[in-house]
Design an enzyme around this catalytic site. Structure first.
Site, PDB file in Angstrom:
ATOM      1  N   CYS A  79      20.551  41.539  62.844  1.00  0.00           N
ATOM      2  CA  CYS A  79      20.829  42.542  63.877  1.00  0.00           C
ATOM      3  C   CYS A  79      19.794  43.678  63.829  1.00  0.00           C
ATOM      4  O   CYS A  79      18.671  43.496  64.235  1.00  0.00           O
ATOM      5  CB  CYS A  79      22.267  43.050  63.757  1.00  0.00           C
ATOM      6  SG  CYS A  79      22.874  43.900  65.243  1.00  0.00           S
ATOM      7  N   HIS A 167      25.617  38.176  63.627  1.00  0.00           N
ATOM      8  CA  HIS A 167      26.056  38.415  62.249  1.00  0.00           C
ATOM      9  C   HIS A 167      26.608  37.118  61.642  1.00  0.00           C
ATOM     10  O   HIS A 167      27.761  36.760  61.873  1.00  0.00           O
ATOM     11  CB  HIS A 167      27.130  39.500  62.215  1.00  0.00           C
ATOM     12  CG  HIS A 167      26.608  40.868  62.503  1.00  0.00           C
ATOM     13  ND1 HIS A 167      26.125  41.698  61.521  1.00  0.00           N
ATOM     14  CD2 HIS A 167      26.462  41.539  63.670  1.00  0.00           C
ATOM     15  CE1 HIS A 167      25.722  42.838  62.064  1.00  0.00           C
ATOM     16  NE2 HIS A 167      25.908  42.758  63.373  1.00  0.00           N
ATOM     17  N   GLU A 169      27.448  36.599  58.631  1.00  0.00           N
ATOM     18  CA  GLU A 169      28.388  36.890  57.545  1.00  0.00           C
ATOM     19  C   GLU A 169      29.821  37.035  58.016  1.00  0.00           C
ATOM     20  O   GLU A 169      30.764  36.970  57.217  1.00  0.00           O
ATOM     21  CB  GLU A 169      27.953  38.161  56.808  1.00  0.00           C
ATOM     22  CG  GLU A 169      28.098  39.471  57.581  1.00  0.00           C
ATOM     23  CD  GLU A 169      26.920  39.797  58.495  1.00  0.00           C
ATOM     24  OE1 GLU A 169      26.791  40.969  58.881  1.00  0.00           O
ATOM     25  OE2 GLU A 169      26.136  38.887  58.819  1.00  0.00           O
ATOM     26  N   SER A 221      45.889  49.011  32.952  1.00  0.00           N
ATOM     27  CA  SER A 221      46.822  49.371  34.020  1.00  0.00           C
ATOM     28  C   SER A 221      47.827  48.268  34.312  1.00  0.00           C
ATOM     29  O   SER A 221      48.794  48.477  35.041  1.00  0.00           O
ATOM     30  CB  SER A 221      46.042  49.667  35.314  1.00  0.00           C
ATOM     31  OG  SER A 221      45.448  48.470  35.801  1.00  0.00           O
ATOM     32  N   GLY A 222      47.589  47.085  33.746  1.00  0.00           N
ATOM     33  CA  GLY A 222      48.419  45.944  34.089  1.00  0.00           C
ATOM     34  C   GLY A 222      47.844  45.138  35.235  1.00  0.00           C
ATOM     35  O   GLY A 222      48.354  44.081  35.581  1.00  0.00           O
ATOM     36  N   GLY A 223      46.761  45.634  35.843  1.00  0.00           N
ATOM     37  CA  GLY A 223      46.124  44.950  36.959  1.00  0.00           C
ATOM     38  C   GLY A 223      45.030  44.007  36.494  1.00  0.00           C
ATOM     39  O   GLY A 223      44.649  43.982  35.322  1.00  0.00           O
ATOM     40  N   VAL A 224      44.487  43.260  37.436  1.00  0.00           N
ATOM     41  CA  VAL A 224      43.518  42.222  37.090  1.00  0.00           C
ATOM     42  C   VAL A 224      42.190  42.805  36.617  1.00  0.00           C
ATOM     43  O   VAL A 224      41.574  42.286  35.674  1.00  0.00           O
ATOM     44  CB  VAL A 224      43.307  41.253  38.281  1.00  0.00           C
ATOM     45  CG1 VAL A 224      42.704  41.959  39.476  1.00  0.00           C
ATOM     46  CG2 VAL A 224      42.441  40.067  37.876  1.00  0.00           C
ATOM     47  N   ASP A 225      41.726  43.909  37.212  1.00  0.00           N
ATOM     48  CA  ASP A 225      40.403  44.446  36.857  1.00  0.00           C
ATOM     49  C   ASP A 225      40.340  44.909  35.404  1.00  0.00           C
ATOM     50  O   ASP A 225      39.461  44.481  34.648  1.00  0.00           O
ATOM     51  CB  ASP A 225      40.031  45.611  37.787  1.00  0.00           C
ATOM     52  CG  ASP A 225      39.906  45.191  39.243  1.00  0.00           C
ATOM     53  OD1 ASP A 225      39.758  43.986  39.498  1.00  0.00           O
ATOM     54  OD2 ASP A 225      39.991  46.064  40.123  1.00  0.00           O
ATOM     55  N   SER A 226      41.250  45.788  35.014  1.00  0.00           N
ATOM     56  CA  SER A 226      41.209  46.299  33.639  1.00  0.00           C
ATOM     57  C   SER A 226      41.513  45.188  32.636  1.00  0.00           C
ATOM     58  O   SER A 226      40.977  45.180  31.523  1.00  0.00           O
ATOM     59  CB  SER A 226      42.188  47.468  33.460  1.00  0.00           C
ATOM     60  OG  SER A 226      43.531  47.061  33.626  1.00  0.00           O
ATOM     61  N   SER A 227      42.349  44.217  33.022  1.00  0.00           N
ATOM     62  CA  SER A 227      42.700  43.123  32.112  1.00  0.00           C
ATOM     63  C   SER A 227      41.504  42.210  31.855  1.00  0.00           C
ATOM     64  O   SER A 227      41.241  41.804  30.715  1.00  0.00           O
ATOM     65  CB  SER A 227      43.867  42.315  32.682  1.00  0.00           C
ATOM     66  OG  SER A 227      45.012  43.128  32.865  1.00  0.00           O
TER      67      SER A 227
END
Length: 509
Positions: A79, A167, A169, A221-227
């Protein structure tokens, strides 16, 4: 250094989507502002120029020097990027007589061109532009057109450089992934070896070298990122990783105990800290959403800092920062102005004096999940819905009390467990219940009630930047409403939020 595709950001809303599509092909790529990108080394196999809200005809529009890579390695302009390379080298870009936004179909395609190999006749593409390329420079061959756009794609015949007006994507460009693969694999020659396994191997080796025998403290935190960040660090430094999981009193029902148990099964060294009362006291009487967020963030840092000081000789702070956090926190003059200041990026108080290590800062959320799966992360954490850092504190509109938290936790558990029981949880990107500062009249038995109203919220999304409300079955919503009203004392009315983002947001505060 891993081979890569460099994506130069001119401010398009779709730039992150380009990177996601390239990553889905198991090819590493990075997004950098058009005016601040790294040196072009042998590791850079190609460059993609993004779209932009600017017109190349504007005096203030981005017009960087492309000589560091154009004509030397493959380039694809999307574009604005396509218009830029025409405008700068002798072509002509004019306002479109017919502004083309949305779906279009390719009417003419040069099927012998390497970029369009395997693309179908009349392939659907997505347009979003107010200008058009009226004339291309010499040595620019038109290789694709639509009914209204003559120059939908061109190839500079003297070099491996292409420009496309649409585009690829975007999901609505139905064969966009084929075109991008043609560029990054066929033209750039990338090996497609960016996999969860290769990321784990490279990251663990890098963490060992970077941290050595130092100690790292990480807030879970119990979330996927920090785990996932914890599992990577654990593989690299073992017992020198110290994890802290703070109960701020704003987690889901029984989440503190359940997540702690999960972490023990993973062999992580985790200390749970019950700080509910401290958070409730600090939040007492506060109704302003932004002030509530800041209070929750401040108290968390205070508690985390105190606990960190109980561990001797800690040198590093581990964080679960992911790539969208990094991109959105980069502020440069022009189109890449900061969208948000993320709590994981540059949010460390000076007094903590710790170096930051961010094992996931190169990954998108879906890549984090794939890495977590390869690391053996438990499925109840791996596929957990995103949950806001301030927790239920921003799902209780108005001031926060322990009793309001109890009511919301009870209602939230019924909703979330109901989604799981009816096999709807994995179809929803994020769900939760919001406690409204509204009381309404109801009837229970022969008695009149005057109690609270809650809103159910469930959305579909890929990354949270945009989201649509989830069309859950009416029968399911009716069942959940009845169960909440019958089982949760203090609620007599349930509503369902059918707002999309934008214009609304996923959370209510």
């Amino acid at each position: 250094m891993h081979e890569m595709i460099l994506i130069l950001d001119f401010g398009s809303q779709y730039t992150q989507l380009i990177a996601r599509r390239v990553r889905e092909l198991n090819i590493y790529c990075e997004i950098h502002p058009y005016n601040n990108y790294p040196a072009i080394t042998s590791a850079v196999k190609g460059v993609i120029l993004s779209g932009s809200p600017y017109s190349v005809r504007d005096e203030a529009s981005p017009k960087p020097d492309l000589s560091a890579f154009k004509g030397k390695i493959p380039v694809l302009g999307v574009c604005y990027g396509a218009q830029l390379m025409s405008h700068m080298f002798g072509g002509e870009v004019m306002p479109s007589k017919i502004r083309e936004y949305g779906r279009a179909n390719l009417e003419h395609v040069d099927f012998e061109d390497a970029l369009f190999d395997g693309i179908s006749q009349h392939s659907q593409v997505w347009m979003s532009h107010g200008d058009t390329i009226a004339k291309v420079p010499d040595h620019y061959k038109i290789v694709a057109s639509t009914k209204d756009v003559r120059v939908a794609g061109y190839h500079i015949t003297t070099e491996k450089t292409w420009g496309i007006q649409f585009h690829p994507e975007v999901y609505h460009s139905t064969e966009g992934s084929i075109l991008l693969k043609n560029f990054v694999v066929g033209i750039c020659g990338c090996k497609q070896d960016w996999t969860p396994g290769s990321f784990i191997h490279d990251t663990v080796a890098e963490l060992k070298k970077k941290i050595g025998d130092d100690k790292v403290v990480l807030g879970l935190s119990g979330g996927v990122d920090s785990s996932v960040a914890a599992l990577l660090l654990h593989q690299a430094i073992g017992k020198n990783l110290y994890c802290i999981f703070v109960d701020n009193g704003l987690l889901r029902k029984n989440e503190f105990e359940g997540v702690l148990e999960s972490y023990k099964h993973m062999g992580l060294n985790v200390k749970g800290v019950n700080a509910k009362d401290r958070f409730y006291k600090a939040l007492e009487g506060e109704k302003d959403p932004e002030k509530k967020r800041k209070i929750i963030g401040r108290v968390f840092i205070e508690v985390f800092d105190e606990e960190s000081h109980l561990i001797e000789n800690v040198k590093w702070l581990g964080q679960g920062t992911i790539y969208p956090d990094v991109i959105e926190s980069v502020s440069v003059k022009g189109p890449s102005a900061t969208i948000k200041s993320h709590h994981n990026v540059g949010g460390l108080p000076d007094y903590m004096k710790l170096q930051i290590v961010e094992p996931l800062r190169l990954l998108f959320k879906d890549e984090v999940r794939r890495v977590g799966d390869a690391l053996g992360l438990e499925h109840n954490i791996l596929h957990r819905h995103p949950f806001p850092g301030p927790g239920l504190g921003i799902r209780i509109l108005g001031d926060i009390t322990a009793e309001k938290v109890r009511i919301l936790q009870e209602a939230d558990e019924i909703f979330i467990e109901g989604l799981k029981k009816h096999n709807l949880y994995r179809e929803v990107w994020q769900a939760g219940v919001i406690l409204l500062p509204v009381q309404s009249v109801g009837v229970m038995g022969d008695e009149r009630t005057y109690e609270n109203c809650v809103a159910l919220r469930a959305v579909t999304s890929t990354d949270g930047m945009t989201a649509d409300w989830c069309h859950l079955p009416y029968e399911f919503l009716g069942k959940i409403s009845n169960e909440i009203i019958n089982k949760v004392k203090g609620i007599n009315r349930v509503v369902y939020d059918i707002s999309s983002k934008p214009p609304a947001t996923i959370e209510w505060e």
